[in-house]
Design an enzyme around this catalytic site. Structure first.
Site, PDB file in Angstrom:
ATOM      1  N   GLU A  86       8.389  -3.777  11.478  1.00 25.22           N
ATOM      2  CA  GLU A  86       8.834  -2.481  10.964  1.00 25.22           C
ATOM      3  C   GLU A  86       9.236  -1.559  12.111  1.00 25.22           C
ATOM      4  O   GLU A  86       8.477  -1.370  13.071  1.00 25.22           O
ATOM      5  CB  GLU A  86       7.698  -1.845  10.137  1.00 25.22           C
ATOM      6  CG  GLU A  86       8.066  -0.463   9.608  1.00 25.22           C
ATOM      7  CD  GLU A  86       7.165   0.037   8.475  1.00 25.22           C
ATOM      8  OE1 GLU A  86       6.328  -0.753   7.984  1.00 25.22           O
ATOM      9  OE2 GLU A  86       7.304   1.208   8.089  1.00 25.22           O
ATOM     10  N   LYS A 143      -1.126  -9.520   2.845  1.00 21.10           N
ATOM     11  CA  LYS A 143      -0.511  -9.024   4.069  1.00 21.10           C
ATOM     12  C   LYS A 143      -1.474  -8.065   4.742  1.00 21.10           C
ATOM     13  O   LYS A 143      -2.171  -7.311   4.059  1.00 21.10           O
ATOM     14  CB  LYS A 143       0.817  -8.301   3.752  1.00 21.10           C
ATOM     15  CG  LYS A 143       1.493  -7.668   4.966  1.00 21.10           C
ATOM     16  CD  LYS A 143       2.916  -7.255   4.677  1.00 21.10           C
ATOM     17  CE  LYS A 143       3.112  -5.830   4.240  1.00 21.10           C
ATOM     18  NZ  LYS A 143       2.440  -4.802   5.045  1.00 21.10           N
ATOM     19  N   GLU A 160      -1.892  -5.411   8.442  1.00 20.78           N
ATOM     20  CA  GLU A 160      -1.231  -4.799   9.591  1.00 20.78           C
ATOM     21  C   GLU A 160      -1.987  -5.123  10.870  1.00 20.78           C
ATOM     22  O   GLU A 160      -3.214  -5.137  10.890  1.00 20.78           O
ATOM     23  CB  GLU A 160      -1.144  -3.268   9.411  1.00 20.78           C
ATOM     24  CG  GLU A 160      -0.261  -2.864   8.242  1.00 20.78           C
ATOM     25  CD  GLU A 160      -0.078  -1.343   8.136  1.00 20.78           C
ATOM     26  OE1 GLU A 160      -0.506  -0.603   9.049  1.00 20.78           O
ATOM     27  OE2 GLU A 160       0.503  -0.909   7.120  1.00 20.78           O
ATOM     28  N   ASP A 213      -0.780  -6.245  -0.278  1.00 22.34           N
ATOM     29  CA  ASP A 213      -1.016  -5.538   0.981  1.00 22.34           C
ATOM     30  C   ASP A 213      -2.486  -5.127   1.041  1.00 22.34           C
ATOM     31  O   ASP A 213      -2.990  -4.477   0.112  1.00 22.34           O
ATOM     32  CB  ASP A 213      -0.151  -4.256   0.973  1.00 22.34           C
ATOM     33  CG  ASP A 213       0.495  -3.959   2.307  1.00 22.34           C
ATOM     34  OD1 ASP A 213       0.284  -4.704   3.275  1.00 22.34           O
ATOM     35  OD2 ASP A 213       1.244  -2.961   2.360  1.00 22.34           O
ATOM     36  N   ASP A 215       0.853  -1.196   0.000  1.00 25.91           N
ATOM     37  CA  ASP A 215       0.000   0.000   0.000  1.00 25.91           C
ATOM     38  C   ASP A 215       0.885   1.241   0.000  1.00 25.91           C
ATOM     39  O   ASP A 215       0.396   2.365  -0.143  1.00 25.91           O
ATOM     40  CB  ASP A 215      -0.984  -0.010   1.183  1.00 25.91           C
ATOM     41  CG  ASP A 215      -0.293  -0.018   2.529  1.00 25.91           C
ATOM     42  OD1 ASP A 215       0.925  -0.263   2.588  1.00 25.91           O
ATOM     43  OD2 ASP A 215      -0.992   0.222   3.543  1.00 25.91           O
ATOM     44  N   SER A 216       2.208   1.039   0.111  1.00 26.46           N
ATOM     45  CA  SER A 216       3.155   2.142  -0.093  1.00 26.46           C
ATOM     46  C   SER A 216       3.065   2.662  -1.525  1.00 26.46           C
ATOM     47  O   SER A 216       3.670   3.689  -1.847  1.00 26.46           O
ATOM     48  CB  SER A 216       4.580   1.677   0.219  1.00 26.46           C
ATOM     49  OG  SER A 216       4.876   0.472  -0.459  1.00 26.46           O
TER      50      SER A 216
HETATM   51  N1  MHF Z   1       9.065   5.169   0.137  1.00 26.95           N
HETATM   52  C1  MHF Z   1       8.561   4.530   1.211  1.00 26.95           C
HETATM   53  N2  MHF Z   1       9.368   3.823   1.998  1.00 26.95           N
HETATM   54  C2  MHF Z   1       8.879   3.166   3.083  1.00 26.95           C
HETATM   55  O1  MHF Z   1       9.674   2.496   3.779  1.00 26.95           O
HETATM   56  C3  MHF Z   1       7.483   3.239   3.364  1.00 26.95           C
HETATM   57  C4  MHF Z   1       6.680   3.979   2.494  1.00 26.95           C
HETATM   58  N3  MHF Z   1       7.235   4.622   1.432  1.00 26.95           N
HETATM   59  N4  MHF Z   1       5.321   4.097   2.687  1.00 26.95           N
HETATM   60  C5  MHF Z   1       4.687   3.266   3.682  1.00 26.95           C
HETATM   61  C6  MHF Z   1       5.541   3.077   4.840  1.00 26.95           C
HETATM   62  C7  MHF Z   1       5.783   4.327   5.645  1.00 26.95           C
HETATM   63  N5  MHF Z   1       7.083   4.050   6.176  1.00 26.95           N
HETATM   64  C8  MHF Z   1       7.897   4.973   6.805  1.00 26.95           C
HETATM   65  C9  MHF Z   1       7.949   6.262   6.343  1.00 26.95           C
HETATM   66  C10 MHF Z   1       8.782   7.174   6.939  1.00 26.95           C
HETATM   67  C11 MHF Z   1       9.575   6.824   8.014  1.00 26.95           C
HETATM   68  C12 MHF Z   1      10.451   7.832   8.633  1.00 26.95           C
HETATM   69  O2  MHF Z   1      10.425   8.992   8.279  1.00 26.95           O
HETATM   70  N6  MHF Z   1      11.266   7.442   9.595  1.00 26.95           N
HETATM   71  C13 MHF Z   1      12.265   8.323  10.205  1.00 26.95           C
HETATM   72  C14 MHF Z   1      11.905   8.687  11.607  1.00 26.95           C
HETATM   73  C15 MHF Z   1      12.011   7.597  12.614  1.00 26.95           C
HETATM   74  C16 MHF Z   1      11.935   8.108  14.056  1.00 26.95           C
HETATM   75  O3  MHF Z   1      12.057   9.302  14.263  1.00 26.95           O
HETATM   76  O4  MHF Z   1      11.795   7.299  14.962  1.00 26.95           O
HETATM   77  C17 MHF Z   1      13.627   7.663  10.109  1.00 26.95           C
HETATM   78  O5  MHF Z   1      14.627   8.378  10.079  1.00 26.95           O
HETATM   79  O6  MHF Z   1      13.693   6.428  10.011  1.00 26.95           O
HETATM   80  C18 MHF Z   1       9.524   5.524   8.445  1.00 26.95           C
HETATM   81  C19 MHF Z   1       8.677   4.590   7.836  1.00 26.95           C
HETATM   82  C20 MHF Z   1       7.576   2.784   5.726  1.00 26.95           C
HETATM   83  N7  MHF Z   1       6.889   2.624   4.468  1.00 26.95           N
HETATM   84  C1  KIV Z   2       7.215  -1.441   3.735  1.00 30.97           C
HETATM   85  C2  KIV Z   2       6.356  -2.647   3.504  1.00 30.97           C
HETATM   86  C3  KIV Z   2       6.503  -3.658   4.587  1.00 30.97           C
HETATM   87  C4  KIV Z   2       4.919  -2.266   3.301  1.00 30.97           C
HETATM   88  O1  KIV Z   2       4.046  -2.547   4.052  1.00 30.97           O
HETATM   89  C5  KIV Z   2       4.592  -1.523   2.082  1.00 30.97           C
HETATM   90  O2  KIV Z   2       5.459  -1.359   1.198  1.00 30.97           O
HETATM   91  O3  KIV Z   2       3.447  -1.086   1.955  1.00 30.97           O
HETATM   92 MG    MG Z   3       2.208  -1.566   3.619  1.00 36.96          MG
END
Ligand code: MHF
Ligand code: KIV
Ligand code: MG
Length: 286
Positions: A202, A134, A136, A104, A65-66
């Site tokens: 995750e 999948k 959540e 997803d 769903d990303s």
């Molecule tokens: N391009 C993309 N990559 C992804 O991994 C992803 C998506 N989209 N869309 C759905 C979810 C959303 N996800 C995400 C999106 C952003 C962060 C993020 O900004 N994390 C920061 C902050 C973590 C914190 O402060 O604890 C990081 O630096 O990891 C994490 C997971 C994982 N998934």
């Molecule tokens: C990051 C993975 C695990 C996901 O759920 C997605 O791509 O939507």
């Molecule tokens: Mg997902």
């Protein structure tokens, strides 16, 4: 006398598998865990990505769903619908020759009841030709997982940071810290007992992810969950450097597709402006 096939002894759910257009072997993922062989999962949302990753030997492709923020231009995965994902799933299953394709389930398409989850998963199996789905959530999703598995649909779980619940979780935050480690473990065990064939973790601390990986028979797939999961997953546009901006900490960029495509687009536009494209060999003269 032949040894019994691993299919009959696999410790997940009822062992029921959907009848896919093309058969995939979930027990292989379990035997890889037993042998300590790690593997990689990638997202895919279209035929070329599916074809390329499949040829590269990626065993599992996730139609995530990303797609919300990597295909459709939404900020989050929350607005994604089943209608957004089913055609992408169909494209991926049609293009991949070997990989297992996991769909997803989007936000709001499965949480209302096991019946809703089954109706949604059935669309992905019949229209998207997915091999598995999948969803959540941890222990709260056990009734949904049980019904899907009973119906013959392999289910992958997803715990820790679950992006569809970001407004409850308070943003993109690491989960399973401190007392949360116990909930992570309980959720993982509940999903395995309910019949999941694998579980994504995750953004959780590496020690907690390692403990879950050791406790489960089914493979764990980490994203920001440290080095000790049985498998890893990344969004392909992150892995290949197509997406701009700052990537999450758990991303490693293996290519610079954004730079490559920018250069290609500029070179093409410059050729057209200069009149050097199309050349003689690109034109039809009679
Ligand atoms: N391009 C993309 N990559 C992804 O991994 C992803 C998506 N989209 N869309 C759905 C979810 C959303 N996800 C995400 C999106 C952003 C962060 C993020 O900004 N994390 C920061 C902050 C973590 C914190 O402060 O604890 C990081 O630096 O990891 C994490 C997971 C994982 N998934
Ligand atoms: C990051 C993975 C695990 C996901 O759920 C997605 O791509 O939507
Ligand atoms: Mg997902």
């Amino acid at each position: 006398m032949t040894t019994p096939a691993p299919e009959t002894t696999a410790p997940y759910g009822t062992g029921a598998q959907a009848a896919p257009q093309r058969r995939v072997r979930i027990p292989h993922l379990l035997s890889m865990k037993e042998k300590g062989q790690k593997w990689a999962m990638l997202t895919a949302y279209d035929m070329y990505a599916a074809e390329i990753f499949d040829e590269a030997g990626i065993p599992v492709l996730l139609v995530g769903d990303s797609a919300g923020n990597n295909v459709y231009g939404f900020e989050t995965t929350v607005p994604v619908t089943v209608d957004h994902l089913v055609p992408l799933c169909r494209a991926v299953t049609s293009a991949a020759k070997h990989a297992m394709v996991v769909a997803d389930l989007p936000f709001g398409s499965y949480q209302a009841s096991p019946q809703q989850a089954l109706a949604t998963a059935t669309r992905f199996m019949k229209e998207g030709l997915a091999h598995a789905v999948k969803l959540e959530g941890g222990a709260a999703m056990v009734p949904e997982v049980e019904l899907l598995v009973r119906a013959g649909i392999p289910v992958m779980g997803h715990i820790g940071f679950t992006p569809q619940s970001e407004h409850v979780l308070g943003g993109y935050r690491v989960q399973g810290r401190g007392a949360g480690a116990e909930k992570l473990m309980d959720d993982a065990l509940a999903l395995e007992a309910a019949g999941c064939f694998a579980v994504v973790m995750e953004m959780v601390p590496a020690p907690g992810a390692r403990a879950v990986t050791e406790a489960l028979h089914i493979p764990t797939i980490g994203i920001g969950a440290g080095p000790d999961c049985d498998a890893q997953v990344l969004v392909w546009q992150d892995m290949a450097g197509l997406r701009g901006g700052r990537a999450p900490r758990f991303v490693k960029k293996y290519a610079d597709l954004r730079g490559t495509l920018t250069d290609a687009a500029r070179a093409y536009a410059a050729d057209v402006a200069a009149g050097t494209f199309p050349a003689e060999e690109h034109s039809f003269w009679e």
